[in-house]
Design an enzyme around this catalytic site. Structure first.
Site, PDB file in Angstrom:
ATOM      1  N   VAL A  83      -2.779   1.852   1.561  1.00 64.08           N
ATOM      2  CA  VAL A  83      -1.721   1.908   2.750  1.00 64.08           C
ATOM      3  C   VAL A  83      -1.694   2.839   3.703  1.00 64.08           C
ATOM      4  CG1 VAL A  83       0.722   1.122   4.471  1.00 64.08           C
ATOM      5  CG2 VAL A  83      -0.507  -0.334   1.776  1.00 64.08           C
ATOM      6  N   VAL A  85      -1.219   5.115   7.980  1.00 68.48           N
ATOM      7  CA  VAL A  85      -1.001   4.972   9.405  1.00 68.48           C
ATOM      8  C   VAL A  85      -2.244   6.299   9.960  1.00 68.48           C
ATOM      9  CG1 VAL A  85      -0.240   4.718  11.453  1.00 68.48           C
ATOM     10  CG2 VAL A  85       0.377   3.031   9.327  1.00 68.48           C
ATOM     11  N   ILE A  94       3.112   0.147  13.814  1.00 66.43           N
ATOM     12  CA  ILE A  94       1.633  -0.234  13.088  1.00 66.43           C
ATOM     13  C   ILE A  94       1.528  -0.797  11.435  1.00 66.43           C
ATOM     14  CG2 ILE A  94      -0.524   0.798  11.834  1.00 66.43           C
ATOM     15  CD1 ILE A  94      -1.050   2.029  14.546  1.00 66.43           C
ATOM     16  N   LEU A  95       2.403   0.496  10.971  1.00 66.21           N
ATOM     17  CA  LEU A  95       2.870  -0.112   9.524  1.00 66.21           C
ATOM     18  C   LEU A  95       4.040  -1.228   8.911  1.00 66.21           C
ATOM     19  CD1 LEU A  95       3.037   0.474   6.197  1.00 66.21           C
ATOM     20  CD2 LEU A  95       5.328   1.647   6.687  1.00 66.21           C
ATOM     21  N   THR A  96       4.046  -2.083  10.127  1.00 68.74           N
ATOM     22  CA  THR A  96       5.227  -3.153  10.574  1.00 68.74           C
ATOM     23  C   THR A  96       4.573  -4.188  10.548  1.00 68.74           C
ATOM     24  OG1 THR A  96       7.032  -2.001  10.980  1.00 68.74           O
ATOM     25  CG2 THR A  96       7.291  -4.684  11.478  1.00 68.74           C
ATOM     26  N   SER A 119       3.656   6.401  -2.231  1.00 70.29           N
ATOM     27  CA  SER A 119       3.336   7.569  -2.136  1.00 70.29           C
ATOM     28  C   SER A 119       5.433   8.143  -1.731  1.00 70.29           C
ATOM     29  CB  SER A 119       2.413   7.171  -1.244  1.00 70.29           C
ATOM     30  OG  SER A 119       2.844   6.921   0.133  1.00 70.29           O
ATOM     31  N   GLU A 120       5.801   7.315  -1.025  1.00 72.55           N
ATOM     32  CA  GLU A 120       7.550   7.807  -0.248  1.00 72.55           C
ATOM     33  C   GLU A 120       8.032   6.813  -0.752  1.00 72.55           C
ATOM     34  OE1 GLU A 120       7.191  10.900   3.343  1.00 72.55           O
ATOM     35  OE2 GLU A 120       5.471   9.376   3.609  1.00 72.55           O
ATOM     36  N   TYR A 124       8.846   1.469   1.932  1.00 70.75           N
ATOM     37  CA  TYR A 124       9.166   0.519   1.921  1.00 70.75           C
ATOM     38  C   TYR A 124      10.357  -0.823   1.405  1.00 70.75           C
ATOM     39  CZ  TYR A 124       4.280   1.812   1.480  1.00 70.75           C
ATOM     40  OH  TYR A 124       3.275   1.830   1.997  1.00 70.75           O
ATOM     41  N   PHE A 417      -2.613   1.263  -8.758  1.00 73.50           N
ATOM     42  CA  PHE A 417      -3.349   1.198  -8.541  1.00 73.50           C
ATOM     43  C   PHE A 417      -3.768   1.405  -7.112  1.00 73.50           C
ATOM     44  CE2 PHE A 417       0.246  -1.611  -8.882  1.00 73.50           C
ATOM     45  CZ  PHE A 417       0.607  -1.934  -7.467  1.00 73.50           C
TER      46      PHE A 417
END
Length: 417
Positions: A83, A85, A94-96, A119-120, A124, A417
């Site tokens: 994932v 952006v 865009i992420l949404t 990653s952050e 999420y 993954f």
């Protein structure tokens, strides 16, 4: 801004993957072999990209996994991955839009659960992902710490250790791993190709350590010998004024029984020219911490690992079993996946469960994010209630659910993954 969100075409993979690499600050892979392995496991039909004209500005993918849940059952799960952006297109939705499309797709694929490693982590939660598992890491000072054997020092039970080239051990590793999957929530049934991904070993990724080494533990002799454990590791050679002070960097580790487990740890802790063992991903209840002579000199740490999203609340909760009889009505808040909102009656025990919509009065009120955190048994409803994130509406319901949702074995994600 006009952008186009579409399913990834195989012919666009290089551009798409380049967008991902740039978002993560540079190259994610260090060799042509490693890049080809990443390409081979990408499920293009389950991946999306966002395009601004000819430029890819957003990426998201999903792997097909089976997730072990409490009770030993396996639920079909989407492993959300890759994932990103583009920095030029942040804060434009865009992420949404990708999360929206992805969760709709996962639901249409009939998978009740989505998974990711973050990653952050702060990103999420707003999409309903809750912390489902944690991992233990340790730096063991083997110049000061020893490992005891269950049953005494002579209890090797006929176990023999042998070096094997990692590629030659691939079939044995996958077979033993598959035997362990049902025994611990959070473990993943893997599709073909993952055996290559987890063993790829470009020199540029070794950070000064040796090539990957593999030791297999076998019980028995000759053709009848059974592989009962393995350790994949590297040696990072270091010398100081007092002499050799190398580190054994453990990559993967598995054992079928306590004696094999202790035998492998003793081996790792006794390799010549080393004085420490470093391991970054073990279950929080891993047995090694009860075998060491000095746990303080093992420098144990915990961190977040797998994040879980219940895409279909009813199907997900019915897929696992419960440690004690439970009959509770859950009032679930889920603004991002509104089909989950409302009241669900969960009934179950160690043999099975059902979870159906109901008009009955709620016993507990919580968001889908908290429900996801409870799902694999790592986080207690009572702990979430103390944080004000679960509300008890019927006296006794919180204690009932806390006992039922628990797992006797800590959930654990064996690899990213």
């Amino acid at each position: 801004m006009t952008t186009d969100l579409r399913v990834l075409e195989a012919s666009d993979w290089d551009t798409w993957f380049g967008t991902l690499e740039r978002a993560f600050g540079g190259a994610l892979v260090n060799s042509a072999e490693e890049r080809e392995v990443w390409r081979s496991v990408t499920e293009c039909e389950r991946s999306v990209g966002v395009w601004d004209g000819d430029e890819c500005v957003g990426t998201a993918g999903a792997y097909t996994f089976g997730l072990t849940v409490p009770g030993g059952g396996v639920v079909s799960a989407a492993g959300v991955t890759m994932v990103s952006v583009a920095a030029t297109h942040r804060r434009r939705g865009i992420l949404t839009s990708m999360m929206r499309r992805q969760l709709d797709d996962v639901r249409s694929w009939g998978q009740p659960v989505a998974l990711l490693t973050a990653s952050e982590p702060e990103i999420y939660g707003r999409f309903g992902y809750g912390l489902g598992t944690r991992q233990l890491s340790a730096d063991i000072d083997t110049s000061r710490v020893s490992f005891r054997m269950p049953g005494g020092d002579g209890a090797d039970a006929g176990i023999r250790l042998r070096y094997v080239a990692p590629d030659d051990a691939r079939e044995s590793i996958e077979s033993l791993y598959a035997r362990l999957v049902p025994g611990r929530p959070g473990m993943l049934e893997r599709r073909p190709g993952w055996d290559r991904k987890l063993l790829v070993d470009p020199p540029e990724s070794r950070e000064g350590a040796s090539a990957l080494q593999c030791v297999l533990a076998r019980r028995g002799e000759g053709d009848d010998a059974e592989v009962v454990g393995y350790a994949l590791y590297r040696i990072k050679a270091t010398w100081d004024a007092a002499g050799p002070a190398g580190t054994v960097v453990v990559d993967q580790f598995a054992a079928l029984d306590p004696v094999t487990n202790a035998t492998l740890w003793r081996f790792l802790g006794g390799i010549d020219l080393t004085s420490s063992v470093s391991v970054s991903n073990l279950p929080v209840d891993d047995a090694f911490q009860f075998l060491v002579s000095d746990v303080r000199r093992s420098n144990i740490r915990l961190r977040d690992s797998l994040y879980v999203r219940l895409v279909e609340v009813g199907a997900a909760l019915a897929a696992r079993t419960y440690q004690a009889p439970v009959d509770v009505v859950l009032e679930v808040d889920d603004a991002f996946c509104p089909w989950n909102e409302g009241r669900w009656r969960l009934t179950g025990d160690e043999k099975g469960a059902s979870c159906e919509r109901t008009a009955d009065a709620a016993d507990l009120s919580l968001s889908v994010r908290e429900l996801a955190a409870m799902y694999l048994g790592d986080t207690s409803p009572a702990a979430l209630a103390r944080a004000g994130l679960v509300r008890e509406l019927r006296p006794g319901a919180l204690a009932e659910a806390s006992v039922a949702f628990a797992s006797p074995v800590a959930p654990w994600l064996p690899h990213g993954f």
